[in-house]
Design a protein around this motif. Structure first.
Motif, PDB file in Angstrom:
ATOM      1  N   SER A  71      59.343  90.448  37.980  1.00 45.25           N
ATOM      2  CA  SER A  71      60.585  90.079  37.304  1.00 45.25           C
ATOM      3  C   SER A  71      61.422  89.267  38.289  1.00 45.25           C
ATOM      4  O   SER A  71      61.669  89.698  39.410  1.00 45.25           O
ATOM      5  N   VAL A  72      61.830  88.059  37.865  1.00 45.57           N
ATOM      6  CA  VAL A  72      62.622  87.190  38.729  1.00 45.57           C
ATOM      7  C   VAL A  72      63.963  86.919  38.079  1.00 45.57           C
ATOM      8  O   VAL A  72      64.151  87.134  36.884  1.00 45.57           O
ATOM      9  N   GLU A 132      63.078  80.640  41.833  1.00 46.61           N
ATOM     10  CA  GLU A 132      63.041  82.014  41.317  1.00 46.61           C
ATOM     11  C   GLU A 132      62.640  83.003  42.407  1.00 46.61           C
ATOM     12  O   GLU A 132      63.242  84.077  42.534  1.00 46.61           O
ATOM     13  N   TYR A 133      61.633  82.655  43.200  1.00 43.02           N
ATOM     14  CA  TYR A 133      61.181  83.555  44.262  1.00 43.02           C
ATOM     15  C   TYR A 133      62.231  83.659  45.371  1.00 43.02           C
ATOM     16  O   TYR A 133      62.397  84.722  45.972  1.00 43.02           O
ATOM     17  N   ALA A 134      62.936  82.578  45.650  1.00 38.63           N
ATOM     18  CA  ALA A 134      64.010  82.636  46.644  1.00 38.63           C
ATOM     19  C   ALA A 134      65.132  83.559  46.154  1.00 38.63           C
ATOM     20  O   ALA A 134      65.640  84.395  46.908  1.00 38.63           O
ATOM     21  N   ALA A 135      65.518  83.425  44.887  1.00 39.63           N
ATOM     22  CA  ALA A 135      66.553  84.286  44.316  1.00 39.63           C
ATOM     23  C   ALA A 135      66.113  85.747  44.327  1.00 39.63           C
ATOM     24  O   ALA A 135      66.937  86.655  44.486  1.00 39.63           O
ATOM     25  N   ARG A 136      64.822  85.971  44.206  1.00 35.87           N
ATOM     26  CA  ARG A 136      64.255  87.340  44.222  1.00 35.87           C
ATOM     27  C   ARG A 136      64.118  87.864  45.650  1.00 35.87           C
ATOM     28  O   ARG A 136      63.748  89.000  45.872  1.00 35.87           O
ATOM     29  N   GLN A 137      64.426  87.011  46.637  1.00 35.06           N
ATOM     30  CA  GLN A 137      64.410  87.371  48.054  1.00 35.06           C
ATOM     31  C   GLN A 137      63.007  87.703  48.582  1.00 35.06           C
ATOM     32  O   GLN A 137      62.831  88.575  49.430  1.00 35.06           O
ATOM     33  N   ILE A 138      62.009  86.977  48.090  1.00 39.79           N
ATOM     34  CA  ILE A 138      60.639  87.144  48.593  1.00 39.79           C
ATOM     35  C   ILE A 138      60.549  86.384  49.919  1.00 39.79           C
ATOM     36  O   ILE A 138      60.765  85.175  49.954  1.00 39.79           O
TER      37      ILE A 138
END
Length: 191
Positions: A71-72, A132-138
């Motif tokens: 989930s992002v 999306e992955y940056a916002a999800r802090q991956i």
């Protein structure tokens, strides 16, 4: 007169419970169910070879996942399915206490996600998933691109990804996995 039809947007909860009786893998993008085309032979070879290599590096099998939904963040419900994911110990512990292998927004982020670019899907991997992955802090995101013959390693620094591009015989440097020792060509050809 043309009548516009509205597609009912799904929530993440509806997506998690969705079952149409077939085996089509789907991502949820801004509330819309998007069927994913079957992976090419080359893309499967790359992701399976990377999984095998991480196993050889000593990454426990409990931390490795192929095609787990994440989930992002976004305006509407979105869940992405990377080709390969490496979980953190904390995330694996939380997932072991659930009945579905989906990384929800309130769970810790995975340590690494890898996307292998498919033809005509470049924008999805380079642009949309990147934000999306940056916002999800991956912390680390790899874009393995057999079309352009390059591997892009993205490291999360102060909320944004900084990238390093590798080609040919350049040895890939992974911020999260210092023991990684393959060239871009080895990754692109499935070792």
């Amino acid at each position: 007169m043309v009548v516009a039809t509205q597609t009912k947007l799904m929530t993440l909860e509806e997506y998690l419970n969705y079952d149409d009786g077939n085996d089509t893998l789907c991502e949820l993008v801004n509330g819309e169910l998007i069927p994913m085309p079957p992976e090419s032979h080359q893309n499967q070879q790359v992701s399976i070879s990377l999984l095998a290599y991480f196993l050889k590096l000593g990454i426990p099998t409990k931390l490795l996942r192929n095609q787990i939904a994440i989930s992002v963040m976004g305006g509407r419900a979105t869940a992405r399915i990377p080709d390969l994911t490496i979980l953190s110990e904390d995330l694996e512990l939380e997932l072991s206490e659930t009945n579905r292998s989906t990384i929800l927004a309130d769970m810790p982020p995975p340590t690494l996600v890898v996307e292998v670019v498919s033809p005509k899907q470049e924008k999805r991997d380079y642009r949309y998933k990147r934000s999306e992955y940056a916002a999800r802090q991956i912390p680390e995101y790899w874009i393995v691109d057999p079309i352009l013959n390059k591997v892009t390693i993205l490291e999360l620094v102060e909320g944004l990804y900084e990238e390093q591009v590798y080609t040919a015989e350049q040895i890939i440097v992974s911020p999260q996995f210092s023991q990684f020792n393959l060239t871009a060509q080895q990754v692109l050809t499935g070792l």
